[in-house]
Design a protein around this motif. Structure first.
Motif, PDB file in Angstrom:
ATOM      1  N   THR A 189       0.858  -1.176   0.000  1.00  0.00           N
ATOM      2  CA  THR A 189       0.000   0.000   0.000  1.00  0.00           C
ATOM      3  C   THR A 189       0.892   1.223   0.000  1.00  0.00           C
ATOM      4  N   VAL A 190       0.787   2.046  -1.028  1.00  0.00           N
ATOM      5  CA  VAL A 190       1.584   3.258  -1.132  1.00  0.00           C
ATOM      6  C   VAL A 190       0.923   4.347  -0.301  1.00  0.00           C
ATOM      7  N   ALA A 191       1.709   4.982   0.568  1.00  0.00           N
ATOM      8  CA  ALA A 191       1.220   6.088   1.385  1.00  0.00           C
ATOM      9  C   ALA A 191       2.141   7.283   1.187  1.00  0.00           C
ATOM     10  N   THR A 192       1.559   8.449   0.984  1.00  0.00           N
ATOM     11  CA  THR A 192       2.337   9.668   0.781  1.00  0.00           C
ATOM     12  C   THR A 192       1.771  10.781   1.652  1.00  0.00           C
ATOM     13  N   GLY A 193       2.424  11.944   1.566  1.00  0.00           N
ATOM     14  CA  GLY A 193       1.902  13.110   2.251  1.00  0.00           C
ATOM     15  C   GLY A 193       0.666  13.686   1.601  1.00  0.00           C
ATOM     16  N   GLY A 194       0.233  13.109   0.490  1.00  0.00           N
ATOM     17  CA  GLY A 194      -1.062  13.448  -0.095  1.00  0.00           C
ATOM     18  C   GLY A 194      -1.115  14.736  -0.880  1.00  0.00           C
ATOM     19  N   GLY A 195       0.029  15.406  -1.057  1.00  0.00           N
ATOM     20  CA  GLY A 195       0.032  16.684  -1.752  1.00  0.00           C
ATOM     21  C   GLY A 195       0.478  16.569  -3.195  1.00  0.00           C
ATOM     22  N   PRO A 196       0.958  17.695  -3.765  1.00  0.00           N
ATOM     23  CA  PRO A 196       1.420  17.711  -5.151  1.00  0.00           C
ATOM     24  C   PRO A 196       2.824  17.126  -5.280  1.00  0.00           C
ATOM     25  N   GLY A 197       3.405  17.265  -6.472  1.00  0.00           N
ATOM     26  CA  GLY A 197       4.797  16.910  -6.688  1.00  0.00           C
ATOM     27  C   GLY A 197       5.059  15.424  -6.578  1.00  0.00           C
ATOM     28  N   ALA A 198       6.125  15.090  -5.837  1.00  0.00           N
ATOM     29  CA  ALA A 198       6.512  13.691  -5.675  1.00  0.00           C
ATOM     30  C   ALA A 198       5.397  12.871  -5.047  1.00  0.00           C
ATOM     31  N   MET A 199       4.641  13.495  -4.150  1.00  0.00           N
ATOM     32  CA  MET A 199       3.552  12.789  -3.488  1.00  0.00           C
ATOM     33  C   MET A 199       2.474  12.394  -4.496  1.00  0.00           C
ATOM     34  N   ILE A 256      -1.887  11.469   3.004  1.00  0.00           N
ATOM     35  CA  ILE A 256      -2.094  12.034   4.344  1.00  0.00           C
ATOM     36  C   ILE A 256      -1.649  13.493   4.305  1.00  0.00           C
ATOM     37  N   PRO A 257      -2.497  14.377   3.784  1.00  0.00           N
ATOM     38  CA  PRO A 257      -2.154  15.795   3.675  1.00  0.00           C
ATOM     39  C   PRO A 257      -2.579  16.582   4.914  1.00  0.00           C
ATOM     40  N   THR A 258      -2.393  17.893   4.859  1.00  0.00           N
ATOM     41  CA  THR A 258      -2.722  18.745   6.005  1.00  0.00           C
ATOM     42  C   THR A 258      -3.210  20.105   5.540  1.00  0.00           C
ATOM     43  N   TRP A 259      -4.137  20.666   6.297  1.00  0.00           N
ATOM     44  CA  TRP A 259      -4.563  22.047   6.044  1.00  0.00           C
ATOM     45  C   TRP A 259      -3.574  23.050   6.619  1.00  0.00           C
ATOM     46  N   PHE A 260      -2.586  22.573   7.369  1.00  0.00           N
ATOM     47  CA  PHE A 260      -1.555  23.482   7.885  1.00  0.00           C
ATOM     48  C   PHE A 260      -0.832  24.160   6.730  1.00  0.00           C
ATOM     49  N   TYR A 261      -0.595  23.398   5.656  1.00  0.00           N
ATOM     50  CA  TYR A 261      -0.015  23.957   4.440  1.00  0.00           C
ATOM     51  C   TYR A 261      -1.155  24.197   3.449  1.00  0.00           C
ATOM     52  N   GLY A 262      -1.869  25.270   3.632  1.00  0.00           N
ATOM     53  CA  GLY A 262      -3.044  25.502   2.807  1.00  0.00           C
ATOM     54  C   GLY A 262      -2.733  25.807   1.369  1.00  0.00           C
ATOM     55  N   HIS A 263      -1.499  26.273   1.109  1.00  0.00           N
ATOM     56  CA  HIS A 263      -1.128  26.550  -0.275  1.00  0.00           C
ATOM     57  C   HIS A 263      -0.873  25.270  -1.049  1.00  0.00           C
ATOM     58  N   ALA A 268      -5.440  14.206  -6.399  1.00  0.00           N
ATOM     59  CA  ALA A 268      -6.673  13.472  -6.712  1.00  0.00           C
ATOM     60  C   ALA A 268      -6.444  12.001  -6.994  1.00  0.00           C
ATOM     61  N   PHE A 269      -5.241  11.479  -6.789  1.00  0.00           N
ATOM     62  CA  PHE A 269      -4.975  10.091  -7.144  1.00  0.00           C
ATOM     63  C   PHE A 269      -4.913   9.152  -5.954  1.00  0.00           C
ATOM     64  N   ALA A 270      -4.880   9.679  -4.748  1.00  0.00           N
ATOM     65  CA  ALA A 270      -4.976   8.832  -3.560  1.00  0.00           C
ATOM     66  C   ALA A 270      -6.447   8.502  -3.334  1.00  0.00           C
ATOM     67  N   ALA A 271      -6.780   7.227  -3.321  1.00  0.00           N
ATOM     68  CA  ALA A 271      -8.180   6.835  -3.138  1.00  0.00           C
ATOM     69  C   ALA A 271      -8.696   7.255  -1.769  1.00  0.00           C
ATOM     70  N   HIS A 272      -7.800   7.264  -0.785  1.00  0.00           N
ATOM     71  CA  HIS A 272      -8.169   7.570   0.593  1.00  0.00           C
ATOM     72  C   HIS A 272      -7.295   8.712   1.089  1.00  0.00           C
ATOM     73  N   LEU A 273      -7.933   9.795   1.527  1.00  0.00           N
ATOM     74  CA  LEU A 273      -7.207  10.977   1.984  1.00  0.00           C
ATOM     75  C   LEU A 273      -7.493  11.220   3.461  1.00  0.00           C
ATOM     76  N   ALA A 274      -6.453  11.082   4.269  1.00  0.00           N
ATOM     77  CA  ALA A 274      -6.561  11.341   5.710  1.00  0.00           C
ATOM     78  C   ALA A 274      -6.042  12.750   5.953  1.00  0.00           C
ATOM     79  N   LYS A 275      -6.904  13.725   5.793  1.00  0.00           N
ATOM     80  CA  LYS A 275      -6.448  15.118   5.895  1.00  0.00           C
ATOM     81  C   LYS A 275      -6.593  15.628   7.314  1.00  0.00           C
ATOM     82  N   TYR A 276      -5.527  16.247   7.818  1.00  0.00           N
ATOM     83  CA  TYR A 276      -5.447  16.706   9.198  1.00  0.00           C
ATOM     84  C   TYR A 276      -5.328  18.228   9.264  1.00  0.00           C
ATOM     85  N   PHE A 277      -5.731  18.774  10.398  1.00  0.00           N
ATOM     86  CA  PHE A 277      -5.408  20.161  10.725  1.00  0.00           C
ATOM     87  C   PHE A 277      -4.014  20.253  11.342  1.00  0.00           C
ATOM     88  N   ALA A 278      -3.663  19.321  12.212  1.00  0.00           N
ATOM     89  CA  ALA A 278      -2.381  19.353  12.921  1.00  0.00           C
ATOM     90  C   ALA A 278      -1.301  18.672  12.083  1.00  0.00           C
TER      91      ALA A 278
END
Length: 376
Positions: A189-199, A256-263, A268-278
């Protein structure tokens, strides 16, 4: 293969997260006593709530008729009602999907989406000292962690870390995508930080794993027309959804992205997004759940931090084998940002010394993981 998020309750499981589970528990057990019902709309289950035993039950953000709420409270249950006016559900029982976070993209652009509105709410409340807002963020993040643990139970997870600045259309982006595909086809199972770029690239590769090889080549060409999320998140996201529309049944992976980095929008390619505030909770959780190894692609400050966040528990590991760590791009990690020499110094005479590797190219990463026993 990841389990279904909406699977039936397991024996001994005291959480109810869907209406189907609610109905099944009542049909099988005839009681809700002691259960935790999380973010389930119960407005059409008034008769059941008026008659079922709800002693010791907890209802978290479940809409229900006032008559039903009064009755279950009187019977000894705790009811935490939905919070109106929020762009997110703090009691959310399941992880997000790209469709959840990007809803409204076609009509109003990115600024109209729940993802953008949640970030705007975070910006408004994070510095005002309101204990209620901070409590809502904490409850939300804990709910996300619970859903993530349930999803990944029994999975062999490989984390792929790297910078958000890696642009679509580059050789580096393509290499990260091929790595994600190779790992997914290997049963990880591939897990990333959920953002752009390499993720995004690694999640794209996992998405492409179920298709013929030509699919990824074509998808990379489509995405290259919007190489970055700047200046337009809207166009960047629309290109990703164009790929998803053409190939709608991609393989699963986790972001697994975060709203801390709102920019930094989610991809859209991770089927499951665990998005956090912290962000700290998010970063620690991503590394801790990467139980089959972590690949570190070239990145900047954030990726360097992740290397040593992961190295610390490995350094002190005394009961089992440390998690394999693979750093990709010799020049980057020995000259540009020389994390590798320090990592080697930490690993000297420690068990983790046999579980770290530096490879010159992304094509060598999966082989290095296998050599260190990540498939065990």
């Amino acid at each position: 293969m990841l389990p279904s998020e909406a699977s039936a309750p397991h024996p001994g499981d005291r959480e109810i997260e869907t209406l189907a589970e609610f109905d099944e528990v009542l049909a099988v057990r005839g009681s809700l006593a002691g259960f935790r019902v999380q973010a389930v709309d119960l407005t059409d289950r008034t008769s059941a709530l008026l008659t079922a035993d709800t002693t010791g039950a907890v209802f978290l953000g479940c809409p229900m008729a006032e008559e039903a709420a009064a009755r279950v409270r009187a019977s000894g249950a705790l009811v935490f009602p939905p919070v109106p006016g929020l762009p997110f559900d703090p009691y959310r029982a399941l992880l997000y999907t790209p469709g959840d976070l990007f809803a409204g993209l076609d009509d109003g652009g990115y600024e109209a989406t729940p993802d953008a509105r949640a970030y705007a709410w975070f910006q408004q409340t994070k510095a005002d000292g309101d204990v209620f807002a901070s409590m809502l963020r904490a409850v939300h993040d804990d709910s996300i962690s619970d859903a993530l643990d349930e999803l990944l139970a029994g999975a062999r997870v490989v984390g792929v870390m790297g910078g958000h600045a890696m642009a679509r259309g580059t050789a580096e982006y393509e290499g990260a995508a091929r790595l994600g595909r190779q790992l997914a086809r290997g049963g990880f199972t591939v897990a990333t930080g959920g953002g752009p770029g390499a993720m995004e690239a690694a999640n794209l590769g996992a998405y492409a794993a179920v298709y013929d090889d030509d699919m990824l080549d074509e998808a990379l060409l489509i995405l290259a027309k919007a190489p970055s999320f700047t200046p337009s998140v809207t166009e960047w996201a629309r290109a990703a959804f164009a790929v998803r529309e053409r190939w709608p049944s991609g393989g699963p992976s986790v972001g697994i992205p975060t709203w801390f980095y709102g920019h930094e929008p989610p991809n859209a390619f991770a089927a499951h997004l665990a998005k956090y505030f912290a962000n700290a909770t998010r970063e620690d959780g991503l590394l801790a759940r990467s139980n089959a190894g972590v690949v570190f692609l070239p990145g900047a400050a954030g990726t360097v931090q992740e290397i040593f966040d992961n190295a610390t528990p490995n350094y002190y590991e005394s009961r089992g084998a440390p998690t394999p760590m693979v750093l990709v791009n010799t020049h980057h990690w020995t000259h540009h940002l020389p994390a590798w020499p320090l990592l080697q110094s930490l690993a000297a005479d420690r068990p983790m010394g046999a579980r770290i590797a530096l490879v010159g190219d992304v094509s060598e990463a999966a082989t290095a993981l296998a050599q260190m026993g990540s498939s065990a």
